[in-house]
Write a protein that holds these residues in place. Sequence first.
Motif, mmCIF file in Angstrom:
data_model
loop_
_atom_site.group_PDB
_atom_site.id
_atom_site.type_symbol
_atom_site.label_atom_id
_atom_site.label_comp_id
_atom_site.label_asym_id
_atom_site.label_seq_id
_atom_site.Cartn_x
_atom_site.Cartn_y
_atom_site.Cartn_z
ATOM 1 N N LEU A 619 -7.459 46.113 95.168
ATOM 2 C CA LEU A 619 -8.562 46.032 96.125
ATOM 3 C C LEU A 619 -9.802 45.376 95.533
ATOM 4 N N SER A 620 -10.300 45.947 94.456
ATOM 5 C CA SER A 620 -11.573 45.488 93.894
ATOM 6 C C SER A 620 -11.416 44.508 92.754
ATOM 7 N N ALA A 621 -10.193 44.201 92.335
ATOM 8 C CA ALA A 621 -9.935 43.269 91.230
ATOM 9 C C ALA A 621 -10.570 43.742 89.927
ATOM 10 N N CYS A 622 -10.704 45.047 89.745
ATOM 11 C CA CYS A 622 -11.230 45.600 88.491
ATOM 12 C C CYS A 622 -10.153 45.464 87.414
ATOM 13 N N ASN A 623 -10.542 44.900 86.251
ATOM 14 C CA ASN A 623 -9.575 44.628 85.188
ATOM 15 C C ASN A 623 -9.743 45.524 83.976
ATOM 16 N N ASP A 624 -10.483 46.622 84.129
ATOM 17 C CA ASP A 624 -10.635 47.583 83.035
ATOM 18 C C ASP A 624 -9.480 48.580 83.114
ATOM 19 N N LEU A 625 -8.569 48.492 82.144
ATOM 20 C CA LEU A 625 -7.381 49.343 82.200
ATOM 21 C C LEU A 625 -7.710 50.822 82.043
ATOM 22 N N ILE A 645 1.190 51.244 93.743
ATOM 23 C CA ILE A 645 0.051 50.340 93.847
ATOM 24 C C ILE A 645 -0.906 50.656 92.712
ATOM 25 N N LEU A 646 -1.542 49.625 92.165
ATOM 26 C CA LEU A 646 -2.487 49.760 91.056
ATOM 27 C C LEU A 646 -3.897 49.725 91.612
ATOM 28 N N LEU A 647 -4.650 50.824 91.454
ATOM 29 C CA LEU A 647 -6.006 50.964 91.982
ATOM 30 C C LEU A 647 -6.890 51.618 90.939
ATOM 31 N N THR A 648 -8.187 51.593 91.199
ATOM 32 C CA THR A 648 -9.107 52.377 90.381
ATOM 33 C C THR A 648 -9.002 53.847 90.771
ATOM 34 N N LYS A 649 -9.662 54.697 90.022
ATOM 35 C CA LYS A 649 -9.555 56.128 90.278
ATOM 36 C C LYS A 649 -10.157 56.503 91.626
ATOM 37 N N ASP A 650 -11.325 55.937 91.945
ATOM 38 C CA ASP A 650 -11.947 56.240 93.240
ATOM 39 C C ASP A 650 -11.123 55.700 94.394
ATOM 40 N N GLU A 651 -10.610 54.472 94.233
ATOM 41 C CA GLU A 651 -9.786 53.897 95.293
ATOM 42 C C GLU A 651 -8.484 54.665 95.464
ATOM 43 N N ALA A 652 -7.932 55.161 94.371
ATOM 44 C CA ALA A 652 -6.700 55.949 94.476
ATOM 45 C C ALA A 652 -6.945 57.256 95.219
ATOM 46 N N ASP A 653 -8.085 57.904 94.959
ATOM 47 C CA ASP A 653 -8.401 59.140 95.684
ATOM 48 C C ASP A 653 -8.537 58.877 97.178
ATOM 49 N N ASP A 667 -4.751 48.146 111.796
ATOM 50 C CA ASP A 667 -6.148 47.820 112.092
ATOM 51 C C ASP A 667 -6.690 46.729 111.191
ATOM 52 N N GLY A 668 -5.972 46.401 110.117
ATOM 53 C CA GLY A 668 -6.420 45.342 109.221
ATOM 54 C C GLY A 668 -7.477 45.776 108.247
ATOM 55 N N LEU A 669 -7.636 47.077 108.046
ATOM 56 C CA LEU A 669 -8.654 47.592 107.142
ATOM 57 C C LEU A 669 -8.012 48.541 106.167
ATOM 58 N N PHE A 670 -8.592 48.577 105.002
ATOM 59 C CA PHE A 670 -8.138 49.525 103.984
ATOM 60 C C PHE A 670 -9.375 50.171 103.398
ATOM 61 N N PHE A 671 -9.381 51.474 103.303
ATOM 62 C CA PHE A 671 -10.585 52.220 102.963
ATOM 63 C C PHE A 671 -10.592 52.561 101.486
ATOM 64 N N SER A 672 -11.738 52.411 100.910
ATOM 65 C CA SER A 672 -11.976 52.871 99.540
ATOM 66 C C SER A 672 -13.049 53.928 99.573
ATOM 67 N N SER A 673 -13.433 54.451 98.427
ATOM 68 C CA SER A 673 -14.389 55.555 98.374
ATOM 69 C C SER A 673 -15.796 55.119 98.721
ATOM 70 N N SER A 674 -16.155 53.866 98.496
ATOM 71 C CA SER A 674 -17.537 53.441 98.698
ATOM 72 C C SER A 674 -17.717 52.486 99.865
ATOM 73 N N LYS A 675 -16.690 51.729 100.256
ATOM 74 C CA LYS A 675 -16.854 50.754 101.317
ATOM 75 C C LYS A 675 -15.499 50.465 101.951
ATOM 76 N N THR A 676 -15.537 49.698 103.045
ATOM 77 C CA THR A 676 -14.327 49.311 103.763
ATOM 78 C C THR A 676 -14.054 47.849 103.482
ATOM 79 N N LEU A 677 -12.869 47.570 103.014
ATOM 80 C CA LEU A 677 -12.515 46.212 102.635
ATOM 81 C C LEU A 677 -11.436 45.693 103.573
ATOM 82 N N PRO A 678 -11.410 44.387 103.864
ATOM 83 C CA PRO A 678 -10.327 43.808 104.669
ATOM 84 C C PRO A 678 -9.032 43.847 103.903
ATOM 85 N N PHE A 679 -7.995 44.208 104.602
ATOM 86 C CA PHE A 679 -6.683 44.320 103.948
ATOM 87 C C PHE A 679 -6.116 42.920 103.697
#
Length: 679
Positions: A619-625, A645-653, A667-679
Amino acid sequence: MEGASGSCPFAVPAGTRAAEQHPAGPRQAGSTEPSDEEPPGEGLDHHEVMGDGDQGVLEPEGPFSASPENASPVASTNSSTLPELIRSEREEETSRNAVLSENVTSSTGTGSVIEGTQTVMWSRAEFHETTQSEKLCLEVLPSKAAQQDYHMPDVIAVRVQMDSDSFHDVAVKIERPTFRKPFLGGFKNRVTGVEFHNAGSQTVPKKRPEKGTTLFCRETQTVFERNRYQQTTNPTSTQMTKRGLYVSNMSDKLITPGKYLTAEEYHKRRLEAVIVLQKYFRRWHARNVVQNLKEKKRLRLAWEAQEELQRKKEKEDKLRMEQERKLNPKTKEDFELLYHALELWRQEETERINRTLTGAERKAALCGLLEQETELIASIGRHKLNADQDNQQKAVLRFLDKCAQPKRWKACDGKITEMDTQYTLRARELLEIYRSVSMNDIPKDERRDVLLLLRGTVKEHECKLTEEIVELIDRELDLMAREVKECNLEGLRKRICTLFLQYIKIPKFNPEVAKILKVPPDPLKLYKNIHFCRSCENYLPASEFPIPANSRTIGRCHLCCKLDNEARRRESFLKYRLILESLRKSEADYQDDATIVFLVQQQHLQYMIENIWGCQSALSACNDLYDLVMVRWDKQQEWSPWNTILLTKDEADAHLKLDNLQEVISDGLFFSSSKTLPF
């Protein structure tokens, strides 16, 4: 006539009823005796006189009787003698004024007779005249004799005035009661013993239908009935001015009528007031909503800032810890980080040299790089030797400490009970001696005492090992007496520690160690479980070999794989190991008997993260393992390489909180902990 008796009260003496039922009446407020100018009917209660003077007059044929056997007696006066009695009263009014004033208190009222929808009542003036006429008639006959001799007939005639000049005679049938009416209030004349009822009922009580069975009833033992009378704390009365009575109006309040307000104006004012109230309420409500939104926004921004600071702090701590582990490596993973960093440095330098230099300069730079790499590898090797010694010493102390632990068990109340046995005490004694012997830089006197204690301990058992230990102890004591330098005694002291450790590991000398030592298994039983390593050419058990998911034969052992990684690939599996541990822990919490995740190795997870997910969040393209985790794509199914699926901790929750994943995808949306991103 039963209906009349049920709706109107019984006739009672006016003075008595006024005294008992209305203690706060006008007569009591003024004087106990009526005045000469007061009309005779002025003291009657409103129960006896109802209506106005426009209705007809009740004219029964017989005089009034207060016999208790008659359910609904009607007090009346004979209409044929009414004019004569009036004229006689007016002629003798002067001489009998005092007599009439005394008899006012004993006057009786008349009831009302209802036929159809017409109400028969007396006017005020006629009521006065009738009452006075009745008094004159009752003076001739004694009251007691009249009550005893008179019996209510079955049918009476009642004359009703229809118009000003027309009258109508109505025959009223008297119904005799067949049951005793319930007492609904009233009073009893103490002199005559006659009961006067305030009300009555003509409804015959219903009889319960016969069920054919005998029913019994009894009172409960928990209900207590109590009758309690209540009276206002401040009874008041009013009095108006009349003839013979003056009431001061100095304290009266004059009220003048205001402007007449129509219904339309009233409702219009109410509507305007409601609109004003609604406007103020909506303003107050909107202000509260805005304040709540501002407060939520402030809390949200503060939380986000705090989370950002927390993430930065955690990242800095991880980097600092990683740097500390590289500077002071102690474990196998620390050295993997070092070799991985060395490989990254070598690749960067090689790329720089190939990009900037050519020919002989390039070859010279590559040779210099090789020499630097060799020096770094040698330095890492020295650190590794020191770390191995420290780790070995720590492992020995952990082993001895485990032998010296007391026996523990948990009671039914949750408390832990500890118990020392003779074997645990023996193991603890040997542990303390070993710690003292292995210590460096202690005074000579203390070292001599420790050696003497060790000598006395090992002399308890005679064997070749104990004799060798005693010989080494005597040699060290002799050299210490000759004041030999301590640096020359290090080898001797290491030999003493090593031999004493062998002494501790023998179950004959330390029985507690028998439960911890690994007993060599029977070679015959492990014949089919022994495999040959083609790299180191050693026969090892199956537990010493990694088992890749796609392999059909046994390859190299763990030690050979480690050496190959340090020499050529120099990969670090620390971050992948953390991701794998987090994944296994989350799968164990599902409690659905997931098995695939426990077969996956670090190398397999590394391949998935690097080649499939590109080492970044989907989702967020975070590259910190350190911040990435692997979770189920569909949490209703078991984890697998095709259901992850590989996500950050907040996105996984946030992803795991979704109940219906297909609706979110549609609906074409995927929800994360802080914002709504287009799928």
